[in-house]
Scaffold this motif. Structure first.
Motif, PDB file in Angstrom:
ATOM      1  N   ILE A 114      -8.884  -1.735 -17.981  1.00  0.00           N
ATOM      2  CA  ILE A 114      -8.820  -2.844 -17.282  1.00  0.00           C
ATOM      3  C   ILE A 114      -9.990  -3.731 -17.670  1.00  0.00           C
ATOM      4  N   VAL A 115     -11.330  -3.009 -17.828  1.00  0.00           N
ATOM      5  CA  VAL A 115     -12.564  -4.200 -18.141  1.00  0.00           C
ATOM      6  C   VAL A 115     -12.336  -4.449 -19.495  1.00  0.00           C
ATOM      7  N   ILE A 116     -11.649  -3.743 -20.324  1.00  0.00           N
ATOM      8  CA  ILE A 116     -11.657  -4.210 -21.856  1.00  0.00           C
ATOM      9  C   ILE A 116     -10.784  -5.459 -21.761  1.00  0.00           C
ATOM     10  N   LEU A 117      -9.598  -5.583 -21.049  1.00  0.00           N
ATOM     11  CA  LEU A 117      -8.765  -6.239 -21.368  1.00  0.00           C
ATOM     12  C   LEU A 117      -9.261  -7.520 -20.413  1.00  0.00           C
ATOM     13  N   VAL A 118      -9.845  -7.353 -19.404  1.00  0.00           N
ATOM     14  CA  VAL A 118     -10.333  -8.521 -18.627  1.00  0.00           C
ATOM     15  C   VAL A 118     -11.308  -9.311 -19.562  1.00  0.00           C
ATOM     16  N   TYR A 119     -12.267  -8.696 -20.241  1.00  0.00           N
ATOM     17  CA  TYR A 119     -13.095  -9.276 -20.982  1.00  0.00           C
ATOM     18  C   TYR A 119     -12.572  -9.914 -22.106  1.00  0.00           C
ATOM     19  N   SER A 120     -11.613  -9.277 -22.749  1.00  0.00           N
ATOM     20  CA  SER A 120     -11.018 -10.060 -23.866  1.00  0.00           C
ATOM     21  C   SER A 120     -10.134 -11.133 -23.692  1.00  0.00           C
ATOM     22  N   PHE A 121      -9.490 -11.174 -22.329  1.00  0.00           N
ATOM     23  CA  PHE A 121      -8.407 -12.261 -22.433  1.00  0.00           C
ATOM     24  C   PHE A 121      -9.170 -13.323 -21.184  1.00  0.00           C
ATOM     25  N   VAL A 122     -10.149 -13.223 -20.448  1.00  0.00           N
ATOM     26  CA  VAL A 122     -10.578 -13.915 -19.472  1.00  0.00           C
ATOM     27  C   VAL A 122     -12.249 -14.349 -19.805  1.00  0.00           C
ATOM     28  N   ILE A 123     -12.787 -13.584 -19.863  1.00  0.00           N
ATOM     29  CA  ILE A 123     -14.363 -13.895 -20.179  1.00  0.00           C
ATOM     30  C   ILE A 123     -14.868 -14.133 -21.455  1.00  0.00           C
ATOM     31  N   ASN A 124     -14.138 -13.721 -22.503  1.00  0.00           N
ATOM     32  CA  ASN A 124     -14.513 -13.783 -23.720  1.00  0.00           C
ATOM     33  C   ASN A 124     -14.373 -15.103 -24.166  1.00  0.00           C
ATOM     34  N   PRO A 125     -15.324 -16.182 -24.592  1.00  0.00           N
ATOM     35  CA  PRO A 125     -15.093 -17.487 -24.646  1.00  0.00           C
ATOM     36  C   PRO A 125     -14.530 -17.498 -26.292  1.00  0.00           C
ATOM     37  N   LYS A 126     -14.551 -16.684 -27.032  1.00  0.00           N
ATOM     38  CA  LYS A 126     -13.834 -16.601 -28.412  1.00  0.00           C
ATOM     39  C   LYS A 126     -12.282 -16.785 -28.345  1.00  0.00           C
ATOM     40  N   VAL A 127     -11.861 -16.263 -27.191  1.00  0.00           N
ATOM     41  CA  VAL A 127     -10.283 -16.421 -26.998  1.00  0.00           C
ATOM     42  C   VAL A 127      -9.847 -17.584 -26.453  1.00  0.00           C
ATOM     43  N   LYS A 128      -9.307 -18.426 -26.959  1.00  0.00           N
ATOM     44  CA  LYS A 128      -8.691 -19.621 -26.482  1.00  0.00           C
ATOM     45  C   LYS A 128      -7.303 -19.734 -26.068  1.00  0.00           C
ATOM     46  N   ASN A 129      -6.851 -20.405 -25.077  1.00  0.00           N
ATOM     47  CA  ASN A 129      -5.577 -20.770 -24.543  1.00  0.00           C
ATOM     48  C   ASN A 129      -5.112 -21.876 -25.345  1.00  0.00           C
ATOM     49  N   GLU A 130      -4.641 -21.731 -26.418  1.00  0.00           N
ATOM     50  CA  GLU A 130      -4.024 -22.919 -27.253  1.00  0.00           C
ATOM     51  C   GLU A 130      -2.525 -23.173 -26.955  1.00  0.00           C
ATOM     52  N   THR A 131      -2.523 -24.413 -26.721  1.00  0.00           N
ATOM     53  CA  THR A 131      -1.256 -25.012 -26.392  1.00  0.00           C
ATOM     54  C   THR A 131      -0.571 -26.029 -27.442  1.00  0.00           C
ATOM     55  N   TYR A 132       0.628 -25.907 -27.569  1.00  0.00           N
ATOM     56  CA  TYR A 132       1.177 -26.748 -28.572  1.00  0.00           C
ATOM     57  C   TYR A 132       1.966 -27.772 -27.903  1.00  0.00           C
ATOM     58  N   GLU A 133       2.015 -29.069 -28.160  1.00  0.00           N
ATOM     59  CA  GLU A 133       3.053 -30.048 -27.698  1.00  0.00           C
ATOM     60  C   GLU A 133       3.987 -30.362 -28.739  1.00  0.00           C
ATOM     61  N   HIS A 134       5.222 -30.437 -28.214  1.00  0.00           N
ATOM     62  CA  HIS A 134       6.272 -30.810 -29.084  1.00  0.00           C
ATOM     63  C   HIS A 134       7.010 -32.114 -28.935  1.00  0.00           C
ATOM     64  N   THR A 135       7.267 -33.106 -29.608  1.00  0.00           N
ATOM     65  CA  THR A 135       7.812 -34.303 -29.119  1.00  0.00           C
ATOM     66  C   THR A 135       8.593 -34.808 -30.194  1.00  0.00           C
ATOM     67  N   SER A 136       9.438 -35.829 -30.077  1.00  0.00           N
ATOM     68  CA  SER A 136      10.380 -36.401 -30.838  1.00  0.00           C
ATOM     69  C   SER A 136      10.079 -37.882 -30.837  1.00  0.00           C
ATOM     70  N   ASN A 172      -1.156 -39.152 -39.092  1.00  0.00           N
ATOM     71  CA  ASN A 172      -1.242 -38.127 -40.316  1.00  0.00           C
ATOM     72  C   ASN A 172      -0.382 -37.302 -40.021  1.00  0.00           C
ATOM     73  N   MET A 173       0.585 -36.775 -40.605  1.00  0.00           N
ATOM     74  CA  MET A 173       1.386 -35.654 -40.151  1.00  0.00           C
ATOM     75  C   MET A 173       1.754 -34.757 -41.436  1.00  0.00           C
ATOM     76  N   GLU A 174       1.540 -33.438 -41.616  1.00  0.00           N
ATOM     77  CA  GLU A 174       1.860 -32.253 -42.572  1.00  0.00           C
ATOM     78  C   GLU A 174       3.303 -32.156 -42.422  1.00  0.00           C
ATOM     79  N   ASN A 203      -5.802 -28.144 -33.058  1.00  0.00           N
ATOM     80  CA  ASN A 203      -6.728 -29.012 -33.955  1.00  0.00           C
ATOM     81  C   ASN A 203      -6.558 -30.391 -34.258  1.00  0.00           C
ATOM     82  N   ASN A 204      -5.706 -31.023 -33.272  1.00  0.00           N
ATOM     83  CA  ASN A 204      -5.562 -32.406 -33.449  1.00  0.00           C
ATOM     84  C   ASN A 204      -4.744 -32.591 -34.672  1.00  0.00           C
ATOM     85  N   LYS A 205      -4.178 -31.778 -35.456  1.00  0.00           N
ATOM     86  CA  LYS A 205      -3.016 -31.944 -36.482  1.00  0.00           C
ATOM     87  C   LYS A 205      -1.808 -32.092 -35.855  1.00  0.00           C
ATOM     88  N   ILE A 206      -1.130 -32.676 -36.773  1.00  0.00           N
ATOM     89  CA  ILE A 206       0.500 -32.821 -36.620  1.00  0.00           C
ATOM     90  C   ILE A 206       1.417 -32.395 -37.571  1.00  0.00           C
TER      91      ILE A 206
END
Length: 106
Positions: free
Chosen positions: A13-35, A66-68, A93-96
């Protein structure tokens, strides 16, 4: 034996909490889809990746983006100054990335 199981469970439990909550290297990345509608103004190849520069003709700002394009075959079919209906993803990363693109029926 029961104590060992409790300690092992708490350690996991401690390892999981550290990995997903405390560790700053793990980012909650979101993707936005649009048309939107796009008018292609330029086609580019950079480091064997295919890009277009385009703007939304229905937007009041008409900001150039600019779009890939993932596929060389799709890239080769795209025409300059042509209006398309596109679905794309705004990446963290601000790419499209173009997901789907087709000629406008206008």
């Amino acid at each position: 034996m029961k104590t060992i199981m409790i300690v092992a469970t708490l350690a996991i439990i401690v390892i999981l909490v550290y990995s997903f909550v405390i560790n700053p290297k793990v980012k909650n990345e979101t993707y936005e889809h649009t048309s939107s509608m796009l008018v292609i103004t330029e086609k580019l190849v950079i480091d064997n990746k295919f890009y277009i520069k385009a703007y939304d003709p229905n937007s009041s700002e008409q900001e150039m983006k600019n779009m890939e394009v993932q596929s060389e075959e799709v890239y080769n079919l795209l025409l300059l100054n042509q209006e398309y209906l596109a679905t794309y993803t705004l990446l963290p990363n601000n790419k499209i990335r173009i997901d789907e693109i087709k000629l406008s029926e206008n």
